[in-house]
Structure formats: C-alpha cells, structure tokens
Design an enzyme around this catalytic site. Structure first.
Site: not given
Length: 307
Positions: A12, A186
């Site tokens: 983040g 992924k």
C-alpha cells in the site's frame, strides 16, 4: 477521484505513494502508530525507479472515516482481511469501487458478501517490497505492476476512469479485460512456488538439485494448473512455459514470500493461498497429493506458533 489506500505498509505504501507523488488525491487509512511515523518522517520510498520522500502524507484512522471514497485500494494480508473490512467499511458508498490486491480468490467471496459483488473489482500486483528497520518502503527488484478490471470481463467507464489516474503513477498500471484469468494464473504460480519452497524449506535451485526435485516442482505446478483448468481458467501456454522455466532454472535462489515469512516465524496465508486451492481441487475431483501435504505442514506450523 478520491482514493483510499488501506494501510501504508510495503504494498500500500508503494503504490499509494507513487499515486500521491503523481498528484492523485490519496489518503492512507492507518493505525495510530503508523500515522505518527508518517507525520514525523514522511512516507519514504527507496526504489530502482527513484527514491522519494512524501512529507506528511494524508492519513485517516478508522474512526475518522465519515465520507465515501471513489476507490478503495486494499493490500492487506488475507489473515488481516476481516479487521481491514471493519476499518474501511464506512468509506464504501453506492459508487465506490474496491480493488483488492490479495492473492488467491477467497477474499472475493468475503468482500462480495459484505459490500455486494458490483462494488468489487478484480486486482493483482507484482512487486517485491518490504519495510526496513526505519519503516521506509524498500522496493527490492525493478518489477512493479498493478492490474485491475471488471470480473465479468471487458471494460467499463469506471475502469477507464481509474486507469486514467493509475497510469500516471509510474508503476506499470494496466486495465485488464481478463482480470480473472490473470488472477488465476498468478495464484497458480504463487501457490506452486509457496507450497514447494515451504514444504522443502529451500529455494528452487536447491530443490531442483535434489533427487526427484524437478519432478516434484513440475508436479506441484501441474496440480495447481489442473485445479485452475477445472475452474475454467486453464493457464495459457505462454504462461505455463514461462513459469515452468522459472521453477526449473538451475541454481535459482527464488523462494515465495510465504517461505520467508515462515522462516521468520511470522503468520502465513496457509488457508487463503494453499488451503482454498485444495478445497477447490477436492470439489472438482482433481488429485493434488503434493499440494495437500504442503497445506498440512503449513497448518502444523501455524499450530506450533499459535497462529
């Protein structure tokens, strides 16, 4: 466009920081300790793409959320998801788009149940980053990408609007027309690597050099790929060839972040990344003996560390 980044840790902090650096309207939802750190030293990013110090970045704590945001960028670990949802729920309005960057798929069900499927986009990122002892965000390798999109495929006005902002962030943003395929691919790679390296307690190159190591690694990849195929998201040929090459590269030091967390005695995403894949394989009647053993040993690890 008002963007709420949940947390200012490695992921983040990096993507939110790059957006803030580009001039985007970004606010970080953080706990009091992190808020104090950011107010004092700023948000510091050390990166091959350029260092930056963002002085006193905008932050908010959960009890200070009173208005909805246009976008919520969610990058927590799976074991923190429930707490994260409680913290950012007041920021979700009728038109808020939530972009989760968690691995696997289980979080989508949790977010859908809380906020409604229409608010939850698909998303993923590829970056190696960490917080150092000074609480700076350190990017360890040049790769840095963030993809998101509508889970039913195709594009939309909101995705195009978000992409217009994200593409200015200097981190290879992309609006995917096939985000669910991207997420599954992924997951296949991550689960194969995490299950193999945590079970063997070694990087790829060491496993590969051991008797039966290549068969073990490729067998784990086959099990994860077979589970994805049963769900309707068979990994594409180019992806499979690329990943096969990565996990059979002689001397490779590659490990999964789960391996590094395990070695450090930290919490791991056993249920979200490995256990959920085992459950989906069982439902589809896909045999996954290697994956199942890897999951068992991760649960033993969790029991011994007290989760």
């Amino acid at each position: 466009m008002r963007i709420l980044v949940v947390g200012a840790g490695a992921i983040g902090g990096y993507f939110g920081g790059r957006l803030l650096q580009s001039g985007a309207d970004v606010t970080f939802l953080v706990r009091p300790k992190r808020a104090a750190e950011l107010a004092g030293a700023g948000l510091v990013i050390r990166s091959p793409s350029g260092d930056v110090t963002l002085s006193n970045p905008p932050t908010v704590q959960a009890d200070g959320l009173t208005q909805p945001f246009d976008v919520v960028l969610l990058s927590c670990k799976a074991y923190d998801l429930d707490d994260a949802i409680k913290s950012f729920a007041p920021a979700v309005g009728p038109n808020t788009a939530i972009i989760p960057l968690l691995n696997g798929m289980k979080h989508l069900d949790v977010l859908d149940a809380k906020f409604g499927r229409a608010r939850v986009l698909g998303g993923l990122c590829a970056i190696a980053a960490t917080l150092n002892e000074s609480r700076e965000v350190v990017q360890l390798q040049p790769m840095q990408s963030l993809s998101f999109g509508e889970r039913d495929g195709g594009s939309s006005e909101r995705v195009r609007a978000i992409f217009e902002i994200f593409q200015r962030g200097n981190f290879n943003a992309s609006a995917s027309d096939n985000i669910m395929q991207d997420m599954w691919e992924k997951w296949v790679f991550l689960a194969s690597l995490a299950a193999s390296t945590t079970l063997m307690r070694a990087p790829v190159g060491v496993i590969l050099a051991a008797p039966g190591g290549k068969d073990f690694l490729l067998g784990m990849l086959d099990e994860c790929s077979g589970t994805a195929a049963a769900a309707g998201y068979a990994p594409a040929g180019a992806f499979f060839q690329r990943v096969s090459g990565m996990i059979t590269a002689a001397g490779s030091p590659m490990t999964a972040s789960m391996f590094r967390d395990l070695r450090a005695g930290l919490p791991v995403e056993a249920d979200h990344v490995i256990g959920d894949l085992v459950a989906r394989a069982d439902a589809a009647k896909v045999p996954v003996p290697r994956l199942r053993i890897a999951y068992t040993q991760l649960k033993v690890y969790e029991a011994q560390r007290g989760k």
